[in-house]
Motif scaffolding. Structure first.
Motif, mmCIF file in Angstrom:
data_model
loop_
_atom_site.group_PDB
_atom_site.id
_atom_site.type_symbol
_atom_site.label_atom_id
_atom_site.label_comp_id
_atom_site.label_asym_id
_atom_site.label_seq_id
_atom_site.Cartn_x
_atom_site.Cartn_y
_atom_site.Cartn_z
ATOM 1 N N GLU A 96 2.332 3.872 9.093
ATOM 2 C CA GLU A 96 3.657 4.209 8.565
ATOM 3 C C GLU A 96 4.731 4.038 9.640
ATOM 4 O OE1 GLU A 96 2.094 7.528 5.287
ATOM 5 O OE2 GLU A 96 2.682 8.150 7.304
ATOM 6 N N LYS A 97 4.394 4.439 10.875
ATOM 7 C CA LYS A 97 5.332 4.249 11.982
ATOM 8 C C LYS A 97 5.631 2.768 12.192
ATOM 9 C CE LYS A 97 4.041 8.369 14.652
ATOM 10 N NZ LYS A 97 3.376 8.855 15.894
ATOM 11 N N VAL A 114 14.724 5.007 8.196
ATOM 12 C CA VAL A 114 14.997 4.160 9.358
ATOM 13 C C VAL A 114 16.389 4.440 9.943
ATOM 14 C CG1 VAL A 114 16.045 2.140 8.240
ATOM 15 C CG2 VAL A 114 14.538 1.834 10.226
ATOM 16 N N VAL A 115 17.315 4.923 9.121
ATOM 17 C CA VAL A 115 18.664 5.213 9.621
ATOM 18 C C VAL A 115 18.884 6.715 9.824
ATOM 19 C CG1 VAL A 115 19.627 3.179 8.514
ATOM 20 C CG2 VAL A 115 19.682 5.356 7.299
ATOM 21 N N GLY A 116 18.026 7.526 9.250
ATOM 22 C CA GLY A 116 18.201 8.969 9.331
ATOM 23 C C GLY A 116 17.263 9.621 10.329
ATOM 24 N N ASP A 117 17.100 10.902 10.157
ATOM 25 C CA ASP A 117 16.246 11.697 11.044
ATOM 26 C C ASP A 117 14.917 11.927 10.341
ATOM 27 O OD1 ASP A 117 15.177 13.371 12.913
ATOM 28 O OD2 ASP A 117 16.403 15.107 12.383
ATOM 29 N N CYS A 118 13.929 11.109 10.665
ATOM 30 C CA CYS A 118 12.620 11.229 10.024
ATOM 31 C C CYS A 118 11.811 12.329 10.691
ATOM 32 C CB CYS A 118 11.867 9.897 10.095
ATOM 33 S SG CYS A 118 10.249 9.974 9.310
ATOM 34 N N LYS A 119 11.630 13.427 9.987
ATOM 35 C CA LYS A 119 10.893 14.568 10.532
ATOM 36 C C LYS A 119 9.458 14.621 10.039
ATOM 37 C CE LYS A 119 15.131 17.278 10.990
ATOM 38 N NZ LYS A 119 15.877 18.508 10.587
ATOM 39 N N PHE A 120 9.054 13.581 9.332
ATOM 40 C CA PHE A 120 7.681 13.525 8.833
ATOM 41 C C PHE A 120 6.715 13.218 9.974
ATOM 42 C CE2 PHE A 120 9.179 12.005 4.398
ATOM 43 C CZ PHE A 120 9.382 13.332 4.024
ATOM 44 N N ASP A 121 5.527 13.742 9.841
ATOM 45 C CA ASP A 121 4.429 13.366 10.721
ATOM 46 C C ASP A 121 3.828 12.095 10.136
ATOM 47 O OD1 ASP A 121 2.384 13.213 12.524
ATOM 48 O OD2 ASP A 121 1.195 14.851 11.663
ATOM 49 N N LEU A 122 4.158 10.955 10.719
ATOM 50 C CA LEU A 122 3.774 9.672 10.157
ATOM 51 C C LEU A 122 2.460 9.160 10.736
ATOM 52 C CD1 LEU A 122 7.224 7.843 10.259
ATOM 53 C CD2 LEU A 122 6.134 8.893 8.268
ATOM 54 N N THR A 162 4.654 -8.859 10.724
ATOM 55 C CA THR A 162 5.490 -7.761 10.238
ATOM 56 C C THR A 162 4.872 -7.180 8.978
ATOM 57 O OG1 THR A 162 7.460 -8.836 11.130
ATOM 58 C CG2 THR A 162 7.812 -7.164 9.458
ATOM 59 N N SER A 163 4.894 -5.863 8.839
ATOM 60 C CA SER A 163 4.281 -5.212 7.686
ATOM 61 C C SER A 163 4.973 -5.629 6.392
ATOM 62 C CB SER A 163 4.348 -3.688 7.840
ATOM 63 O OG SER A 163 5.686 -3.277 8.032
ATOM 64 N N LEU A 164 4.179 -5.734 5.337
ATOM 65 C CA LEU A 164 4.702 -6.134 4.031
ATOM 66 C C LEU A 164 5.818 -5.202 3.571
ATOM 67 C CD1 LEU A 164 4.659 -7.692 1.351
ATOM 68 C CD2 LEU A 164 2.710 -6.266 0.643
ATOM 69 N N GLU A 165 5.598 -3.897 3.737
ATOM 70 C CA GLU A 165 6.589 -2.921 3.271
ATOM 71 C C GLU A 165 7.945 -3.141 3.940
ATOM 72 O OE1 GLU A 165 2.587 -0.861 2.761
ATOM 73 O OE2 GLU A 165 3.531 -2.224 4.187
ATOM 74 N N SER A 166 7.939 -3.412 5.259
ATOM 75 C CA SER A 166 9.213 -3.592 5.961
ATOM 76 C C SER A 166 9.937 -4.845 5.482
ATOM 77 C CB SER A 166 8.980 -3.646 7.473
ATOM 78 O OG SER A 166 8.190 -4.758 7.828
ATOM 79 N N ILE A 167 9.194 -5.885 5.135
ATOM 80 C CA ILE A 167 9.816 -7.113 4.618
ATOM 81 C C ILE A 167 10.469 -6.839 3.267
ATOM 82 C CG2 ILE A 167 9.392 -9.475 3.856
ATOM 83 C CD1 ILE A 167 7.073 -9.594 5.849
ATOM 84 N N GLN A 225 0.824 -1.209 0.000
ATOM 85 C CA GLN A 225 0.000 0.000 0.000
ATOM 86 C C GLN A 225 0.860 1.262 0.000
ATOM 87 O OE1 GLN A 225 -2.877 0.141 3.162
ATOM 88 N NE2 GLN A 225 -3.660 2.137 2.577
ATOM 89 N N ASN A 226 1.934 1.251 0.786
ATOM 90 C CA ASN A 226 2.795 2.433 0.924
ATOM 91 C C ASN A 226 4.020 2.294 0.024
ATOM 92 O OD1 ASN A 226 1.569 4.032 3.368
ATOM 93 N ND2 ASN A 226 1.544 1.878 3.972
ATOM 94 N N ILE A 227 3.816 2.506 -1.257
ATOM 95 C CA ILE A 227 4.905 2.355 -2.230
ATOM 96 C C ILE A 227 6.068 3.282 -1.897
ATOM 97 C CG2 ILE A 227 5.524 2.695 -4.656
ATOM 98 C CD1 ILE A 227 2.697 1.790 -5.394
ATOM 99 N N TRP A 228 5.764 4.497 -1.510
ATOM 100 C CA TRP A 228 6.816 5.489 -1.249
ATOM 101 C C TRP A 228 7.755 5.032 -0.134
ATOM 102 C CZ3 TRP A 228 7.555 8.590 3.194
ATOM 103 C CH2 TRP A 228 6.563 8.467 4.181
ATOM 104 N N LEU A 229 7.200 4.314 0.849
ATOM 105 C CA LEU A 229 8.042 3.859 1.959
ATOM 106 C C LEU A 229 8.931 2.684 1.561
ATOM 107 C CD1 LEU A 229 5.895 4.162 5.216
ATOM 108 C CD2 LEU A 229 8.139 5.165 4.749
ATOM 109 N N VAL A 230 8.501 1.892 0.598
ATOM 110 C CA VAL A 230 9.372 0.828 0.098
ATOM 111 C C VAL A 230 10.627 1.445 -0.515
ATOM 112 C CG1 VAL A 230 9.581 -1.104 -1.509
ATOM 113 C CG2 VAL A 230 7.438 -0.752 -0.260
ATOM 114 N N TYR A 231 10.450 2.566 -1.201
ATOM 115 C CA TYR A 231 11.589 3.257 -1.797
ATOM 116 C C TYR A 231 12.432 3.994 -0.753
ATOM 117 C CZ TYR A 231 10.447 2.480 -6.733
ATOM 118 O OH TYR A 231 10.244 1.906 -7.968
ATOM 119 N N LEU A 232 11.789 4.678 0.180
ATOM 120 C CA LEU A 232 12.528 5.585 1.051
ATOM 121 C C LEU A 232 12.672 5.107 2.490
ATOM 122 C CD1 LEU A 232 11.431 9.147 -0.111
ATOM 123 C CD2 LEU A 232 13.174 7.625 -1.010
#
Length: 404
Positions: free
Chosen positions: A293-294, A281-289, A322-327, A269-276
């Motif tokens: 998404e969290k 996960v390693v950086g400073d995520c300043k998005f309001d998730l 575990t969420s599909l995107e994280s896998i 569902q969250n295509i953008w998160l598969v890419y980014l």
């Protein structure tokens, strides 16, 4: 400038063309000038499909919309936004068109939403607030020059040369989400950033700490861009170091074509998160998730903390819940084949028996329930249990063993 009337008529459905002509007639009567501006003109010149048609009014769009709605044209007023003086109208049963007033904007807080300084300005002033020259082209819908192409910023030349050029030096400082829009257009249209625009982008990214950023606007553009699932966008994101919005440096190599194949195959569902997700996960995520998404980022972190699995049961437990995107992100980052083994072969494996069957078999509810069910699952995943009868037989055997 050339006239694109015939090209416009061929590119749009008959009912849309008839509606534009109706609006042209009404504008003539009402005494305002109206135009198509931006993406629709760009796509017309490129010969691309046109999906949305919005009209810009050189004047007050709400006043003109009310004239259309009350003038016997068979038009209904659906919505009005008074602060921007915009309106939405319905023409017939299916066609809806947004009308916007020409305006001048400024950015009192750089990197955040603009404020409207003037409404009803000239069309030549209105286009100066746009992001790139190719999105600032204008097509007249007026009776005297219907279809006439107007170019105040050199957009036609840039379009012919497949270039994206900002309209002024402070463009990215005003609105850094334009950097992501540039990425979107580069990938979608196969355009390149004009050298000075690329320099301004690099300069902005090298001084990120000096600027304030609306991360809600940035997130919106990122979702739009990466939801297109175009590998080129990810490649440019890396090449142009746009990841600096989240992390100062990133060395891990991730294949963009692999990401596309994973998305096409498993349809997260969250295509953008598969890419980014790897950057967030390693950086400073300043998005309001959002909560979902969290969870994706939390699940991804846990996958890296846990010991990698080795057999069917440990694979199942490793990825269970575990969420599909994280896998998918985990596989793209590690190439651990257990991820695809779980998705393709194991995730849909379910026990026929349940806690109720345990009780029916004479086993009292207790903390042993989970242990027994896990034993059942492990045996099933090994291929030893094929039917519900097999599971019940194994269950009764385990209960006897526990009672010894």
């Amino acid at each position: 400038m050339s006239n694109l009337k015939e090209k416009l008529i061929k590119a749009l459905p008959v009912e849309v063309v008839d509606t534009l002509k109706l609006c042209s007639q009404a504008a003539e009567e009402f005494g305002v000038r109206i135009y198509l501006v931006g993406g629709v003109v760009r796509d017309l010149l490129l010969g691309r499909d046109i999906f949305d048609v919005d009209i810009t009014v050189e004047g007050d769009a709400v006043d003109f919309a009310n004239y259309l709605a009350n003038g016997g044209f068979g038009v209904r007023l659906l919505q009005v936004q008074n602060d921007l003086r915009t309106a939405k109208l319905s023409f017939g049963d299916k066609l809806e068109i947004d009308f916007a007033s020409t305006r001048i904007e400024s950015y009192p807080v750089k990197g955040h939403l603009p404020v409207v300084d003037s409404i009803g300005v000239s069309i030549s002033d209105d286009v100066k607030r746009r992001d790139f020259t190719v999105n600032a082209l204008v097509l007249s819908l007026n009776h005297s020059d219907f279809g006439e192409l107007l170019d105040y910023v050199g957009g036609v030349d840039d379009l012919q040369n497949s270039l994206l050029r900002v309209l002024h030096e402070g463009s990215f400082v005003d609105d850094p989400s334009r950097i992501i829009r540039g990425l979107k257009f580069s990938a979608r249209l196969e355009f390149s950033l004009e050298p000075e625009t690329l320099r301004l982008q690099d300069e902005y990214l090298s001084r990120l700490s000096d600027f304030d950023i609306s991360y809600s606007r940035l997130k919106s553009e990122i979702i739009q861009t990466f939801s297109l699932n175009i590998p080129k966008a990810f490649e440019l994101f890396i090449q142009q170091k746009l990841y600096r919005f989240f992390v100062s440096d990133f060395e891990l190599e991730i294949n963009s074509s692999l990401l596309k194949r994973l998305i096409d195959c498993y349809k997260p569902q969250n295509i953008w998160l598969v890419y980014l997700g790897c950057f967030l996960v390693v950086g400073d995520c300043k998005f309001d998730l959002k909560k979902s998404e969290k969870k994706i980022l939390q699940d991804l972190k846990m996958l890296f903390i846990k010991k990698p699995p080795f057999d069917n049961f440990s694979v199942y437990k490793f990825y269970e819940n575990t969420s599909l995107e994280s896998i998918l992100i985990y596989y793209a980052m590690t190439k651990n084949k257990s991820a695809l083994h779980y998705l393709d072969d194991l995730r849909d494996v379910k026990l026929f028996v349940s806690g109720e069957d345990l009780i029916a078999a004479g086993f009292k509810p207790s903390c042993e329930f989970k242990k027994i069910l896990d034993l059942l699952l492990e045996e099933k995943l090994s291929g030893a249990l094929l039917t519900k009868e097999d599971e019940i037989k194994f269950l009764k055997f385990q209960i006897k063993q526990l009672k010894k």
